[in-house]
Design a protein around this motif. Sequence first.
Motif, mmCIF file in Angstrom:
data_model
loop_
_atom_site.group_PDB
_atom_site.id
_atom_site.type_symbol
_atom_site.label_atom_id
_atom_site.label_comp_id
_atom_site.label_asym_id
_atom_site.label_seq_id
_atom_site.Cartn_x
_atom_site.Cartn_y
_atom_site.Cartn_z
ATOM 1 N N UNK A 143 78.734 -6.337 26.241
ATOM 2 C CA UNK A 143 78.148 -5.088 25.741
ATOM 3 C C UNK A 143 77.052 -5.358 24.714
ATOM 4 N N UNK A 144 77.236 -6.388 23.888
ATOM 5 C CA UNK A 144 76.204 -6.740 22.901
ATOM 6 C C UNK A 144 74.883 -7.057 23.589
ATOM 7 N N UNK A 145 74.945 -7.857 24.667
ATOM 8 C CA UNK A 145 73.733 -8.209 25.409
ATOM 9 C C UNK A 145 73.105 -6.962 26.032
ATOM 10 N N UNK A 146 73.942 -6.080 26.580
ATOM 11 C CA UNK A 146 73.436 -4.840 27.182
ATOM 12 C C UNK A 146 72.651 -4.001 26.165
ATOM 13 N N UNK A 147 73.083 -3.997 24.922
ATOM 14 C CA UNK A 147 72.479 -3.111 23.918
ATOM 15 C C UNK A 147 71.115 -3.589 23.408
ATOM 16 N N UNK A 148 70.803 -4.873 23.602
ATOM 17 C CA UNK A 148 69.561 -5.417 23.031
ATOM 18 C C UNK A 148 68.371 -5.130 23.950
ATOM 19 N N UNK A 149 67.896 -3.896 23.918
ATOM 20 C CA UNK A 149 66.660 -3.506 24.609
ATOM 21 C C UNK A 149 66.283 -2.099 24.154
ATOM 22 N N UNK A 150 65.083 -1.674 24.507
ATOM 23 C CA UNK A 150 64.610 -0.339 24.143
ATOM 24 C C UNK A 150 64.829 0.674 25.272
ATOM 25 N N UNK A 151 65.731 0.368 26.217
ATOM 26 C CA UNK A 151 65.934 1.259 27.367
ATOM 27 C C UNK A 151 66.729 2.500 26.957
ATOM 28 N N UNK A 152 66.019 3.550 26.569
ATOM 29 C CA UNK A 152 66.648 4.840 26.269
ATOM 30 C C UNK A 152 65.604 5.946 26.461
ATOM 31 N N UNK A 153 66.065 7.187 26.446
ATOM 32 C CA UNK A 153 65.164 8.306 26.739
ATOM 33 C C UNK A 153 64.016 8.417 25.736
ATOM 34 N N UNK A 154 64.282 8.144 24.466
ATOM 35 C CA UNK A 154 63.224 8.297 23.459
ATOM 36 C C UNK A 154 62.080 7.318 23.684
ATOM 37 N N UNK A 155 62.369 6.165 24.309
ATOM 38 C CA UNK A 155 61.321 5.172 24.561
ATOM 39 C C UNK A 155 60.258 5.682 25.534
ATOM 40 N N UNK A 156 60.658 6.601 26.430
ATOM 41 C CA UNK A 156 59.673 7.166 27.365
ATOM 42 C C UNK A 156 58.555 7.841 26.569
#
Length: 393
Positions: free
Chosen positions: A336-349
């Motif tokens: 899960x820690x690895x999954x969380x390290x990115x800017x992939x979320x709705x606000x990034x659009x």
Amino acid sequence: MQYLISIIGLIVVLGLALLASNNRKNIKYKPIAVMVVIQLILSYVLLNTKFGLVLIKGIAGVFEKLLEYAGEGIGFVFGGIANEGTMPFFINVLLPIVFISVLIGIFQYFKILPFIMKGIGLLLSKINGMGKLESYNAVASAMVGQSEVFITVKKQLGQLPPHRLYTLCASAMSTVSMSIVGAYMTMIEPKYVVTAIVINLFGGFIITSIINPYTVDDREDILEIQEEEKQSFFEMLGEYILDGFKVAIIVGAMLIGFVSLMAAINNVFDLAFGITFQEILGYLFAPFAFIMGVPLAEVVQAGGIMATKLVTNEFVAMMDLAKVAPEMSPRTLGIISVFLVSFANFSSIGIIAGAVKGLNEKQGNAVARFGLKLLYGATLVSVLSAIIVSFVL
């Protein structure tokens, strides 16, 4: 059994990318296979070897020292504001971003960062089979940030067709900028932060090579990096100090809004249905947590954290992860820690579309149109990285 689940997860993620592909006949499978193998090797080296341990300890030590230096300035301004033995999240985690931003500015000013970004980008283009511009942009995104990276390629921005623009934006959403890596390391284990940054770089190429395959003509692939307007050294320092402070304030404001909103929504759902909104999201994302290699007993809890990251941002999800970390197995915590390290979320659009629109309105509108597809691909990159790590944990 865990390897079988991870293999199935890998097939599912690549299959989901294939479903969204705009030109399946043009997919180059050999570079994709090579990059998956590279991801597995790098994950194993970073997480399971003495060399990896020494390397990550060294990187973590550098950031620890940088946070100490940042603490000197923060202590001078805010000393005494916290109670004995406590430190507010904004002061301890977000304000060090200002100092890291200054260092990035110095490396930019003396042309060290552009040289590194261009060199690594050219090397990567030999591996991924993509253009030099796309490879450079992926590395630059990880170093200077998802908004600032487009300034360095603004000369080419207006000339790019939609398919190449998509790849540039996908890289910006799949990575994280160096300015906030130190903040992440205060919330999750540094070894997972470093591993995620490295394998996300290749994961971004893998997923975009499937969703958005194309061939770049050498005549169209001119890498011309736009240099910033010439400033004096101290003008540059002032600009990057303010930029870093703006990032800290923006992240802080988003956390206040998202955490408050999530608490309100959870309470409403709990009163109305006897289950919180995050718990519902946990059940929806549980299948993805399962194919990522999370043990069955923890998939709902892990799925809730994954969903929180998607609908809010990674900081909110990391805070939630920290609360339940003692209850989780080391394997789940790592995945899960690895999954969380990115800017992939709705606000990034909105952030990426706004950054591009500020430089070229037409291209900014194009980014907004394929925003959801962008998020879809970036989320698959995060899932792919988590699955790769599950093979070696």
